[in-house]
Design an enzyme around this catalytic site. Structure first.
Site, PDB file in Angstrom:
ATOM      1  N   VAL A  12       0.848  -1.202   0.000  1.00 40.82           N
ATOM      2  CA  VAL A  12       0.000   0.000   0.000  1.00 40.82           C
ATOM      3  C   VAL A  12       0.884   1.254   0.000  1.00 40.82           C
ATOM      4  O   VAL A  12       0.633   2.215  -0.731  1.00 40.82           O
ATOM      5  CB  VAL A  12      -0.962   0.020   1.212  1.00 40.82           C
ATOM      6  CG1 VAL A  12      -1.774   1.307   1.240  1.00 40.82           C
ATOM      7  CG2 VAL A  12      -1.906  -1.170   1.166  1.00 40.82           C
ATOM      8  N   ARG A  37      13.918  -2.525  10.495  1.00 42.74           N
ATOM      9  CA  ARG A  37      14.745  -3.315   9.556  1.00 42.74           C
ATOM     10  C   ARG A  37      14.919  -2.619   8.205  1.00 42.74           C
ATOM     11  O   ARG A  37      15.797  -2.992   7.437  1.00 42.74           O
ATOM     12  CB  ARG A  37      14.179  -4.731   9.375  1.00 42.74           C
ATOM     13  CG  ARG A  37      12.757  -4.796   8.904  1.00 42.74           C
ATOM     14  CD  ARG A  37      12.133  -6.189   8.989  1.00 42.74           C
ATOM     15  NE  ARG A  37      10.682  -6.053   8.829  1.00 42.74           N
ATOM     16  CZ  ARG A  37       9.817  -5.988   9.826  1.00 42.74           C
ATOM     17  NH1 ARG A  37      10.223  -6.128  11.055  1.00 42.74           N
ATOM     18  NH2 ARG A  37       8.529  -5.819   9.606  1.00 42.74           N
ATOM     19  N   CYS A 126     -10.807  -1.834   2.266  1.00 47.05           N
ATOM     20  CA  CYS A 126     -10.885  -1.771   0.795  1.00 47.05           C
ATOM     21  C   CYS A 126     -12.214  -2.290   0.238  1.00 47.05           C
ATOM     22  O   CYS A 126     -12.804  -1.685  -0.661  1.00 47.05           O
ATOM     23  CB  CYS A 126      -9.720  -2.542   0.180  1.00 47.05           C
ATOM     24  SG  CYS A 126      -9.333  -4.077   1.011  1.00 47.05           S
ATOM     25  N   GLY A 157      -4.535  -7.600  -1.352  1.00 49.02           N
ATOM     26  CA  GLY A 157      -5.143  -7.114  -0.113  1.00 49.02           C
ATOM     27  C   GLY A 157      -4.452  -7.630   1.135  1.00 49.02           C
ATOM     28  O   GLY A 157      -4.656  -7.104   2.228  1.00 49.02           O
ATOM     29  N   ARG A 227     -11.108 -14.983  -0.520  1.00 51.23           N
ATOM     30  CA  ARG A 227      -9.842 -14.673  -1.210  1.00 51.23           C
ATOM     31  C   ARG A 227      -9.710 -15.556  -2.442  1.00 51.23           C
ATOM     32  O   ARG A 227      -9.938 -16.774  -2.364  1.00 51.23           O
ATOM     33  CB  ARG A 227      -8.673 -14.970  -0.252  1.00 51.23           C
ATOM     34  CG  ARG A 227      -7.342 -14.515  -0.767  1.00 51.23           C
ATOM     35  CD  ARG A 227      -7.159 -13.024  -0.704  1.00 51.23           C
ATOM     36  NE  ARG A 227      -7.180 -12.509   0.651  1.00 51.23           N
ATOM     37  CZ  ARG A 227      -7.303 -11.210   0.963  1.00 51.23           C
ATOM     38  NH1 ARG A 227      -7.401 -10.307   0.015  1.00 51.23           N
ATOM     39  NH2 ARG A 227      -7.321 -10.827   2.223  1.00 51.23           N
ATOM     40  N   HIS A 234     -10.387  -6.164  -6.237  1.00 50.99           N
ATOM     41  CA  HIS A 234     -11.442  -6.944  -5.587  1.00 50.99           C
ATOM     42  C   HIS A 234     -12.729  -6.864  -6.426  1.00 50.99           C
ATOM     43  O   HIS A 234     -13.050  -5.810  -6.993  1.00 50.99           O
ATOM     44  CB  HIS A 234     -11.781  -6.369  -4.216  1.00 50.99           C
ATOM     45  CG  HIS A 234     -10.698  -6.481  -3.196  1.00 50.99           C
ATOM     46  ND1 HIS A 234      -9.572  -7.261  -3.334  1.00 50.99           N
ATOM     47  CD2 HIS A 234     -10.594  -5.894  -1.962  1.00 50.99           C
ATOM     48  CE1 HIS A 234      -8.823  -7.150  -2.247  1.00 50.99           C
ATOM     49  NE2 HIS A 234      -9.409  -6.324  -1.399  1.00 50.99           N
TER      50      HIS A 234
HETATM   51  N1  LIG Z   1      -3.382  -4.215   0.765  1.00 48.94           N
HETATM   52  C1  LIG Z   1      -4.581  -3.625   0.781  1.00 48.94           C
HETATM   53  O1  LIG Z   1      -5.420  -3.718  -0.124  1.00 48.94           O
HETATM   54  C2  LIG Z   1      -4.925  -2.780   1.922  1.00 48.94           C
HETATM   55  C3  LIG Z   1      -6.023  -1.986   1.794  1.00 48.94           C
HETATM   56  C4  LIG Z   1      -6.354  -1.169   2.832  1.00 48.94           C
HETATM   57  C5  LIG Z   1      -5.586  -1.153   3.947  1.00 48.94           C
HETATM   58  N2  LIG Z   1      -4.510  -1.938   4.068  1.00 48.94           N
HETATM   59  C6  LIG Z   1      -3.734  -1.846   5.301  1.00 48.94           C
HETATM   60  O2  LIG Z   1      -2.489  -1.227   5.047  1.00 48.94           O
HETATM   61  C7  LIG Z   1      -1.507  -1.770   5.894  1.00 48.94           C
HETATM   62  C8  LIG Z   1      -0.310  -2.278   5.103  1.00 48.94           C
HETATM   63  O3  LIG Z   1      -0.718  -3.232   4.149  1.00 48.94           O
HETATM   64  P1  LIG Z   1       0.249  -3.747   3.002  1.00 48.94           P
HETATM   65  O4  LIG Z   1      -0.597  -4.603   2.153  1.00 48.94           O
HETATM   66  O5  LIG Z   1       0.996  -2.605   2.372  1.00 48.94           O
HETATM   67  O6  LIG Z   1       1.297  -4.635   3.866  1.00 48.94           O
HETATM   68  P2  LIG Z   1       2.823  -4.966   3.569  1.00 48.94           P
HETATM   69  O7  LIG Z   1       3.067  -5.023   2.108  1.00 48.94           O
HETATM   70  O8  LIG Z   1       3.140  -6.136   4.400  1.00 48.94           O
HETATM   71  O9  LIG Z   1       3.639  -3.676   4.148  1.00 48.94           O
HETATM   72  C9  LIG Z   1       3.678  -3.356   5.527  1.00 48.94           C
HETATM   73  C10 LIG Z   1       4.470  -2.042   5.721  1.00 48.94           C
HETATM   74  O10 LIG Z   1       4.409  -1.689   7.109  1.00 48.94           O
HETATM   75  C11 LIG Z   1       5.743  -1.494   7.596  1.00 48.94           C
HETATM   76  N3  LIG Z   1       5.831  -1.858   9.001  1.00 48.94           N
HETATM   77  C12 LIG Z   1       5.575  -3.050   9.568  1.00 48.94           C
HETATM   78  N4  LIG Z   1       5.794  -3.000  10.900  1.00 48.94           N
HETATM   79  C13 LIG Z   1       6.191  -1.738  11.168  1.00 48.94           C
HETATM   80  C14 LIG Z   1       6.589  -1.063  12.361  1.00 48.94           C
HETATM   81  N5  LIG Z   1       6.594  -1.677  13.536  1.00 48.94           N
HETATM   82  N6  LIG Z   1       6.953   0.238  12.267  1.00 48.94           N
HETATM   83  C15 LIG Z   1       6.956   0.875  11.065  1.00 48.94           C
HETATM   84  N7  LIG Z   1       6.605   0.285   9.903  1.00 48.94           N
HETATM   85  C16 LIG Z   1       6.233  -1.004   9.965  1.00 48.94           C
HETATM   86  C17 LIG Z   1       6.572  -2.418   6.737  1.00 48.94           C
HETATM   87  O11 LIG Z   1       7.944  -2.026   6.815  1.00 48.94           O
HETATM   88  P3  LIG Z   1       9.121  -3.097   6.538  1.00 48.94           P
HETATM   89  O12 LIG Z   1       9.258  -3.196   5.045  1.00 48.94           O
HETATM   90  O13 LIG Z   1      10.271  -2.453   7.181  1.00 48.94           O
HETATM   91  O14 LIG Z   1       8.714  -4.381   7.164  1.00 48.94           O
HETATM   92  C18 LIG Z   1       5.938  -2.161   5.375  1.00 48.94           C
HETATM   93  O15 LIG Z   1       6.385  -0.918   4.859  1.00 48.94           O
HETATM   94  C19 LIG Z   1      -2.238  -2.829   6.744  1.00 48.94           C
HETATM   95  O16 LIG Z   1      -2.660  -2.194   7.917  1.00 48.94           O
HETATM   96  C20 LIG Z   1      -3.419  -3.187   5.903  1.00 48.94           C
HETATM   97  O17 LIG Z   1      -4.478  -3.666   6.684  1.00 48.94           O
HETATM   98  C21 LIG Z   1      -4.155  -2.745   3.063  1.00 48.94           C
END
Ligand SMILES: NC(=O)c1ccc[n+]([C@@H]2O[C@H](COP(=O)([O-])OP(=O)(O)OC[C@H]3O[C@@H](n4cnc5c(N)ncnc54)[C@H](OP(=O)(O)O)[C@@H]3O)[C@@H](O)[C@H]2O)c1
Length: 329
Positions: A12, A37, A126, A157, A227, A234
């Site tokens: 995201v 990290r 979403c 997602g 899923r 979606h």
């Molecule tokens: N994907 C979707 O469609 C969607 C839609 C709406 C909302 N969301 C929400 O958006 C968020 C991220 O989703 P994503 O799909 O982008 O996940 P992702 O690809 O796993 O990315 C997670 C991000 O959060 C960072 N992070 C994790 N732990 C952290 C910490 N303790 N302090 C600071 N940064 C941290 C990670 O950094 P590192 O790279 O350093 O680990 C990475 O940049 C979730 O809350 C999810 O529910 C997602």
């Protein structure tokens, strides 16, 4: 404007950087933030490389706005610290969505509730966003009594790990699993964890968030969230019962005039919304509009959107744009 993107290395967050650049949001200084990290790693924004910083450094830099997509627990811990420093947080996780003191916003529907004192603003789930964008114009005209929705949700997602799982499975490579089961050539009728009533959290998000965004808790919603091994967006099958009757022609006109909605509904030529067409677009696509012949005043429709864009990044950036245009930042 100084802008922090928290979770900038994630799926995201990466999309957030792309959308901020595409929409020419007035970023004068970008602060990409991620977990410990990733500190020192580089991300690209508008052709320039930026080094990832930690949370404390981001707060010290005092951005006007911080867009969080770093998971619920990170947000619960850190969003209040940013807010205390006077930084407006727009949060993509589920941490604050149902907090009655925090606005839950889809700009096409309820941006008018935002004020300068809102320092933590929640971006909805979403699957909820695309559903309410499509249904709000119909609710205003006919009044929604009940929605029965089933989703067909993209692996994007779940984040980077899930995309890797699908791609690994396609290549026959054994790797880390984001899901309990294989996702390629499969369908998993579970998104997020199960709650006490037998529904998943994702299903209950669709129920509760819809009422909050549409400011009407008489709307009844029941959801099954699923899923599927798809990446572009979606899809949702929605069966919508109204209080007042409609004509299909009028429904089509209302949807065609609705902001953020594109009608793709030409069954004679097999034209309907699909995730591969919605991919990388900001709109919510609707089609397969037809009367439910088993029940009065009831419509069936198919709703598709790129969950990383309107379902996450685009909606968050639109909130920031609204705040900026009203001088609320
Ligand atoms: N994907 C979707 O469609 C969607 C839609 C709406 C909302 N969301 C929400 O958006 C968020 C991220 O989703 P994503 O799909 O982008 O996940 P992702 O690809 O796993 O990315 C997670 C991000 O959060 C960072 N992070 C994790 N732990 C952290 C910490 N303790 N302090 C600071 N940064 C941290 C990670 O950094 P590192 O790279 O350093 O680990 C990475 O940049 C979730 O809350 C999810 O529910 C997602």
């Amino acid at each position: 404007m100084k802008v922090a993107v928290v979770g900038a290395t994630g799926l995201v967050g990466t999309k957030m950087l792309q959308v901020l650049a595409e929409r020419n949001f007035p970023v004068t200084e970008l602060l990409p933030v991620a977990s410990a990290r990733s500190i020192g790693k580089e991300v690209e924004f508008k052709g320039k490389k930026y080094k990832v910083v930690g949370m404390e450094d981001a707060i010290k830099a005092k951005p006007a706005v911080a867009i969080f997509s770093a998971g619920g627990s990170t947000s619960l811990e850190w969003a209040p610290k940013f807010a205390e420093a006077g930084i407006t947080v727009i949060d993509n996780s589920s941490a604050w969505r149902m907090d009655p003191t925090k606005p839950l916003v889809v700009p096409e529907i309820n941006a008018d509730i935002l004020t300068a004192s809102d320092k933590i603003i929640a971006n909805p789930n979403c699957s909820t966003i695309q559903m309410v964008v499509a249904l709000n114009p119909l609710h205003k005209k006919y009044g929604i009594k009940r929605i029965v929705v089933s989703t067909y949700q993209s692996v994007t997602g779940t984040g980077v790990k899930a995309v890797d799982q699908l791609l690994n499975e396609r290549k026959g490579v054994v790797g880390e699993m984001a899901y309990k089961y294989p996702i390629d050539l499969n369908v998993i009728p579970q998104i997020d964890v199960f709650t006490e009533n037998g529904y998943t959290k994702e299903e209950m998000k669709m129920v509760k968030e819809t009422a909050k965004i549409m400011r009407d808790d008489t709307i009844r919603v029941t959801a099954t969230t699923v899923r599927i091994p798809v990446m572009g967006g979606h899809s949702e099958s929605a069966n919508v019962e109204f209080l007042n009757d409609f004509t299909l022609d009028e429904v089509r006109s209302l949807l065609e005039a609705a902001p953020g909605v594109v009608v793709v509904d030409d069954t004679a030529n097999a034209k309907y919304p699909m995730p591969m067409d919605a991919h990388e677009k900001d709109d919510v696509f609707v089609g397969r509009l037809r009367r439910d012949e088993s029940q009065d005043k009831t419509l069936n429709m198919w709703i598709v959107s790129d969950n990383l864009r309107k379902g996450a990044a685009t909606n968050a950036v639109q909130i920031a744009e609204y705040l900026n245009s009203k001088g609320l930042l």
